[in-house]
Design a protein around this motif. Sequence first.
Motif, PDB file in Angstrom:
ATOM      1  N   GLN A  21       0.804  -1.164   0.009  1.00 21.15           N
ATOM      2  CA  GLN A  21       0.019   0.095   0.061  1.00 21.15           C
ATOM      3  C   GLN A  21       0.718   1.228  -0.012  1.00 21.15           C
ATOM      4  OE1 GLN A  21      -2.822  -0.181   3.344  1.00 21.15           O
ATOM      5  NE2 GLN A  21      -3.549  -2.072   2.592  1.00 21.15           N
ATOM      6  N   ASP A  22       0.308   2.244  -0.720  1.00 19.02           N
ATOM      7  CA  ASP A  22       1.172   3.453  -0.777  1.00 19.02           C
ATOM      8  C   ASP A  22       2.490   3.359  -1.398  1.00 19.02           C
ATOM      9  OD1 ASP A  22      -1.061   4.822   0.355  1.00 19.02           O
ATOM     10  OD2 ASP A  22      -0.261   4.595   2.406  1.00 19.02           O
ATOM     11  N   ALA A  23       2.679   2.514  -2.311  1.00 21.60           N
ATOM     12  CA  ALA A  23       4.000   2.296  -2.991  1.00 21.60           C
ATOM     13  C   ALA A  23       4.558   3.472  -3.449  1.00 21.60           C
ATOM     14  CB  ALA A  23       3.684   1.087  -3.990  1.00 21.60           C
ATOM     15  N   VAL A  24       5.963   3.582  -3.357  1.00 30.52           N
ATOM     16  CA  VAL A  24       6.679   4.535  -3.913  1.00 30.52           C
ATOM     17  C   VAL A  24       8.006   3.637  -4.503  1.00 30.52           C
ATOM     18  CG1 VAL A  24       8.343   6.576  -3.522  1.00 30.52           C
ATOM     19  CG2 VAL A  24       6.184   6.242  -2.084  1.00 30.52           C
ATOM     20  N   ILE A  25       8.103   4.003  -5.872  1.00 25.78           N
ATOM     21  CA  ILE A  25       9.214   3.223  -6.671  1.00 25.78           C
ATOM     22  C   ILE A  25      10.230   4.304  -6.773  1.00 25.78           C
ATOM     23  CG2 ILE A  25       9.995   2.147  -8.798  1.00 25.78           C
ATOM     24  CD1 ILE A  25       6.872   1.360  -8.965  1.00 25.78           C
ATOM     25  N   SER A  26      11.743   3.827  -6.426  1.00 23.67           N
ATOM     26  CA  SER A  26      12.713   4.728  -6.335  1.00 23.67           C
ATOM     27  C   SER A  26      13.743   3.548  -7.171  1.00 23.67           C
ATOM     28  CB  SER A  26      13.149   5.281  -5.121  1.00 23.67           C
ATOM     29  OG  SER A  26      13.336   3.822  -4.286  1.00 23.67           O
ATOM     30  N   ARG A  27      14.917   4.440  -7.817  1.00 24.24           N
ATOM     31  CA  ARG A  27      16.107   3.702  -8.224  1.00 24.24           C
ATOM     32  C   ARG A  27      17.158   3.408  -7.392  1.00 24.24           C
ATOM     33  NH1 ARG A  27      16.491   4.965 -14.127  1.00 24.24           N
ATOM     34  NH2 ARG A  27      18.011   3.271 -13.891  1.00 24.24           N
ATOM     35  N   THR A  28      17.690   1.931  -7.517  1.00 21.34           N
ATOM     36  CA  THR A  28      18.707   1.713  -6.606  1.00 21.34           C
ATOM     37  C   THR A  28      20.155   2.276  -7.157  1.00 21.34           C
ATOM     38  OG1 THR A  28      19.164  -0.425  -7.955  1.00 21.34           O
ATOM     39  CG2 THR A  28      17.485  -0.346  -6.146  1.00 21.34           C
ATOM     40  N   ALA A  29      21.217   2.039  -6.443  1.00 24.38           N
ATOM     41  CA  ALA A  29      22.377   2.559  -6.863  1.00 24.38           C
ATOM     42  C   ALA A  29      23.058   1.705  -7.958  1.00 24.38           C
ATOM     43  CB  ALA A  29      23.438   2.387  -5.787  1.00 24.38           C
ATOM     44  N   LYS A  30      22.570   0.758  -8.234  1.00 25.87           N
ATOM     45  CA  LYS A  30      23.048  -0.074  -9.655  1.00 25.87           C
ATOM     46  C   LYS A  30      21.990   0.046 -10.848  1.00 25.87           C
ATOM     47  CE  LYS A  30      25.746  -3.600  -7.217  1.00 25.87           C
ATOM     48  NZ  LYS A  30      25.928  -4.939  -7.038  1.00 25.87           N
ATOM     49  N   GLY A  31      21.276   0.837 -10.559  1.00 24.48           N
ATOM     50  CA  GLY A  31      20.154   1.318 -11.733  1.00 24.48           C
ATOM     51  C   GLY A  31      19.046   0.257 -11.583  1.00 24.48           C
ATOM     52  N   GLY A  32      18.577  -0.597 -10.615  1.00 20.06           N
ATOM     53  CA  GLY A  32      17.340  -1.341 -10.549  1.00 20.06           C
ATOM     54  C   GLY A  32      16.265  -0.379 -10.052  1.00 20.06           C
ATOM     55  N   TYR A  33      15.212  -1.054  -9.734  1.00 18.94           N
ATOM     56  CA  TYR A  33      14.025  -0.340  -9.341  1.00 18.94           C
ATOM     57  C   TYR A  33      13.335  -1.145  -7.980  1.00 18.94           C
ATOM     58  CZ  TYR A  33      13.769   1.868 -13.804  1.00 18.94           C
ATOM     59  OH  TYR A  33      14.114   2.513 -15.072  1.00 18.94           O
ATOM     60  N   ILE A  34      13.004  -0.130  -6.973  1.00 18.13           N
ATOM     61  CA  ILE A  34      12.493  -0.858  -5.838  1.00 18.13           C
ATOM     62  C   ILE A  34      11.421  -0.313  -5.532  1.00 18.13           C
ATOM     63  CG2 ILE A  34      14.165   0.572  -4.205  1.00 18.13           C
ATOM     64  CD1 ILE A  34      14.408  -1.741  -2.395  1.00 18.13           C
ATOM     65  N   ALA A  35      10.319  -0.833  -4.830  1.00 21.79           N
ATOM     66  CA  ALA A  35       8.962  -0.269  -4.256  1.00 21.79           C
ATOM     67  C   ALA A  35       9.154  -0.706  -2.980  1.00 21.79           C
ATOM     68  CB  ALA A  35       7.833  -1.340  -4.965  1.00 21.79           C
ATOM     69  N   LYS A  36       8.678   0.373  -2.074  1.00 17.76           N
ATOM     70  CA  LYS A  36       8.747   0.738  -0.784  1.00 17.76           C
ATOM     71  C   LYS A  36       7.065   1.129  -0.439  1.00 17.76           C
ATOM     72  CE  LYS A  36      13.415   2.183  -0.354  1.00 17.76           C
ATOM     73  NZ  LYS A  36      14.370   3.251   0.043  1.00 17.76           N
ATOM     74  N   GLY A  37       6.803   0.546   0.784  1.00 21.32           N
ATOM     75  CA  GLY A  37       5.404   0.751   1.237  1.00 21.32           C
ATOM     76  C   GLY A  37       5.162   0.087   2.531  1.00 21.32           C
ATOM     77  N   HIS A  38       3.808  -0.061   2.704  1.00 23.12           N
ATOM     78  CA  HIS A  38       3.580  -0.872   3.852  1.00 23.12           C
ATOM     79  C   HIS A  38       2.370  -1.799   3.761  1.00 23.12           C
ATOM     80  CE1 HIS A  38      -0.205   1.644   4.639  1.00 23.12           C
ATOM     81  NE2 HIS A  38       0.650   2.499   4.197  1.00 23.12           N
ATOM     82  N   ASP A  39       2.080  -2.569   4.602  1.00 20.86           N
ATOM     83  CA  ASP A  39       1.060  -3.550   4.432  1.00 20.86           C
ATOM     84  C   ASP A  39      -0.347  -3.155   5.020  1.00 20.86           C
ATOM     85  OD1 ASP A  39       1.532  -3.923   7.085  1.00 20.86           O
ATOM     86  OD2 ASP A  39       1.739  -6.162   7.175  1.00 20.86           O
ATOM     87  N   GLY A  40      -0.237  -1.933   5.659  1.00 28.30           N
ATOM     88  CA  GLY A  40      -1.612  -1.341   6.239  1.00 28.30           C
ATOM     89  C   GLY A  40      -1.873  -1.726   7.671  1.00 28.30           C
ATOM     90  N   LYS A  41      -0.684  -2.716   8.277  1.00 25.76           N
ATOM     91  CA  LYS A  41      -0.588  -3.070   9.576  1.00 25.76           C
ATOM     92  C   LYS A  41       0.433  -2.576  10.455  1.00 25.76           C
ATOM     93  CE  LYS A  41      -2.903  -7.389   8.180  1.00 25.76           C
ATOM     94  NZ  LYS A  41      -2.685  -8.838   8.137  1.00 25.76           N
ATOM     95  N   GLY A  42       1.168  -1.595   9.803  1.00 27.82           N
ATOM     96  CA  GLY A  42       2.395  -1.187  10.414  1.00 27.82           C
ATOM     97  C   GLY A  42       3.733  -1.696   9.859  1.00 27.82           C
ATOM     98  N   ASN A  43       3.563  -2.373   9.104  1.00 21.77           N
ATOM     99  CA  ASN A  43       4.983  -3.444   8.685  1.00 21.77           C
ATOM    100  C   ASN A  43       5.292  -2.791   7.362  1.00 21.77           C
ATOM    101  OD1 ASN A  43       4.650  -5.358  10.791  1.00 21.77           O
ATOM    102  ND2 ASN A  43       3.178  -6.289   9.838  1.00 21.77           N
TER     103      ASN A  43
END
Length: 67
Positions: A21-43
Amino acid sequence: MADATLTAYNVKTKEKNVPIQDAVISRTAKGGYIAKGHDGKGNKLTSLLGEEKALAAIKAGIAKQDW
């Protein structure tokens, strides 16, 4: 995009395919993509993505772009 949600493995609860939930996609140092967010329960959740899936999620409005 074939699947309408981004999913990740929750290390704390050991659940697979937990929707991010509330995913934000950013670039890694090596040029890959990573999605960060939460599961709605605080994790917090993170998931590495390929370029095609990351850009499709941003275009579909599922996630926000961070770069």
